[in-house]
Design a protein around this motif. Sequence first.
Motif, mmCIF file in Angstrom:
data_model
loop_
_atom_site.group_PDB
_atom_site.id
_atom_site.type_symbol
_atom_site.label_atom_id
_atom_site.label_comp_id
_atom_site.label_asym_id
_atom_site.label_seq_id
_atom_site.Cartn_x
_atom_site.Cartn_y
_atom_site.Cartn_z
ATOM 1 N N PRO A 2 -65.206 4.344 -5.530
ATOM 2 C CA PRO A 2 -64.078 3.580 -5.691
ATOM 3 C C PRO A 2 -63.401 3.091 -4.782
ATOM 4 O O PRO A 2 -63.213 3.550 -3.695
ATOM 5 N N HIS A 3 -62.735 1.799 -4.824
ATOM 6 C CA HIS A 3 -61.686 1.257 -3.922
ATOM 7 C C HIS A 3 -60.290 2.128 -3.896
ATOM 8 O O HIS A 3 -59.905 2.366 -4.848
ATOM 9 N N ARG A 4 -60.038 2.536 -2.641
ATOM 10 C CA ARG A 4 -58.784 3.310 -2.182
ATOM 11 C C ARG A 4 -57.973 2.278 -1.665
ATOM 12 O O ARG A 4 -58.192 2.068 -0.731
ATOM 13 N N PRO A 48 -65.118 -13.414 -8.722
ATOM 14 C CA PRO A 48 -66.334 -12.439 -8.223
ATOM 15 C C PRO A 48 -65.812 -11.564 -6.892
ATOM 16 O O PRO A 48 -64.937 -12.239 -6.105
ATOM 17 N N PRO A 49 -66.267 -10.348 -6.873
ATOM 18 C CA PRO A 49 -65.774 -9.523 -5.673
ATOM 19 C C PRO A 49 -66.243 -10.409 -4.656
ATOM 20 O O PRO A 49 -67.496 -11.108 -4.582
ATOM 21 N N ARG A 69 -59.203 -11.457 0.046
ATOM 22 C CA ARG A 69 -60.476 -11.021 -0.442
ATOM 23 C C ARG A 69 -60.351 -10.302 -1.622
ATOM 24 O O ARG A 69 -59.752 -9.588 -1.810
ATOM 25 N N VAL A 70 -61.009 -10.781 -2.616
ATOM 26 C CA VAL A 70 -61.323 -10.004 -3.971
ATOM 27 C C VAL A 70 -62.065 -8.755 -3.691
ATOM 28 O O VAL A 70 -62.995 -8.750 -3.167
ATOM 29 N N VAL A 71 -61.543 -7.700 -3.977
ATOM 30 C CA VAL A 71 -61.989 -6.477 -3.529
ATOM 31 C C VAL A 71 -62.737 -5.926 -4.805
ATOM 32 O O VAL A 71 -63.838 -5.323 -5.011
ATOM 33 N N TYR A 72 -62.103 -6.143 -6.180
ATOM 34 C CA TYR A 72 -62.877 -5.595 -7.472
ATOM 35 C C TYR A 72 -62.303 -6.590 -8.545
ATOM 36 O O TYR A 72 -61.322 -7.266 -8.291
ATOM 37 N N ALA A 73 -63.045 -6.621 -9.368
ATOM 38 C CA ALA A 73 -62.803 -7.698 -10.636
ATOM 39 C C ALA A 73 -63.166 -7.013 -11.639
ATOM 40 O O ALA A 73 -64.403 -6.953 -12.283
ATOM 41 N N MET A 77 -57.942 -8.014 -11.185
ATOM 42 C CA MET A 77 -58.528 -8.298 -9.944
ATOM 43 C C MET A 77 -57.605 -7.634 -8.947
ATOM 44 O O MET A 77 -56.542 -7.887 -8.799
ATOM 45 N N GLY A 78 -58.103 -6.876 -7.996
ATOM 46 C CA GLY A 78 -57.773 -6.621 -6.692
ATOM 47 C C GLY A 78 -58.023 -7.489 -5.759
ATOM 48 O O GLY A 78 -58.927 -7.800 -5.408
ATOM 49 N N ILE A 79 -56.956 -7.786 -4.697
ATOM 50 C CA ILE A 79 -56.994 -8.582 -3.762
ATOM 51 C C ILE A 79 -56.504 -7.884 -2.460
ATOM 52 O O ILE A 79 -55.366 -7.486 -2.673
ATOM 53 N N ALA A 80 -57.038 -7.624 -1.691
ATOM 54 C CA ALA A 80 -56.763 -7.392 -0.137
ATOM 55 C C ALA A 80 -56.464 -8.186 0.695
ATOM 56 O O ALA A 80 -56.941 -9.465 0.866
#
Length: 101
Positions: A2-4, A48-49, A69-73, A77-80
Motif C-alpha cells: 500500500p501507498h504510504r 489511471p495510476p 503523478r497519480v499514485v492510486y485511483a 485519487m492520490g496525487i504526489a
Amino acid sequence: MPHRPRARRYPFVASVEVTDTESEEQVWGQTAEVSLFGCRVEKVRLLPPDTKVSIRIVHSGENFLALGRVVYARVGMGIAFTKVEANKGLVLEKWIAEIRH
C-alpha cells in the motif's frame, strides 16, 4: 504494497482541477486531504495510476499549482507532487500552517 504518505496528511477541502499532461483531459473535484508532498482528491472522475498531471488547487482566493503523478485511483485519487511552481509552495505551506492551528 500500500501507498504510504511521506508527510502527515491534513483534512482539507478545496476546489481542484487536474489535467492529464499528455491528453490534456481535465477533471474537476475537491481535495479531501493535503500534505507537503501530495493530496487526495474526491468527487472526480479517476485518472489511471502513473498518469502525469498538472494540478491547480483553489482555496480562499489563492491558487496552488504543481505537476504531479497519480499514485492510486480507487474511491478517490492520490496525487504526489513532482514539481511545485516557484512561489506556490509558500501557499501550500500557509494553508497547512492554518490547518495546524
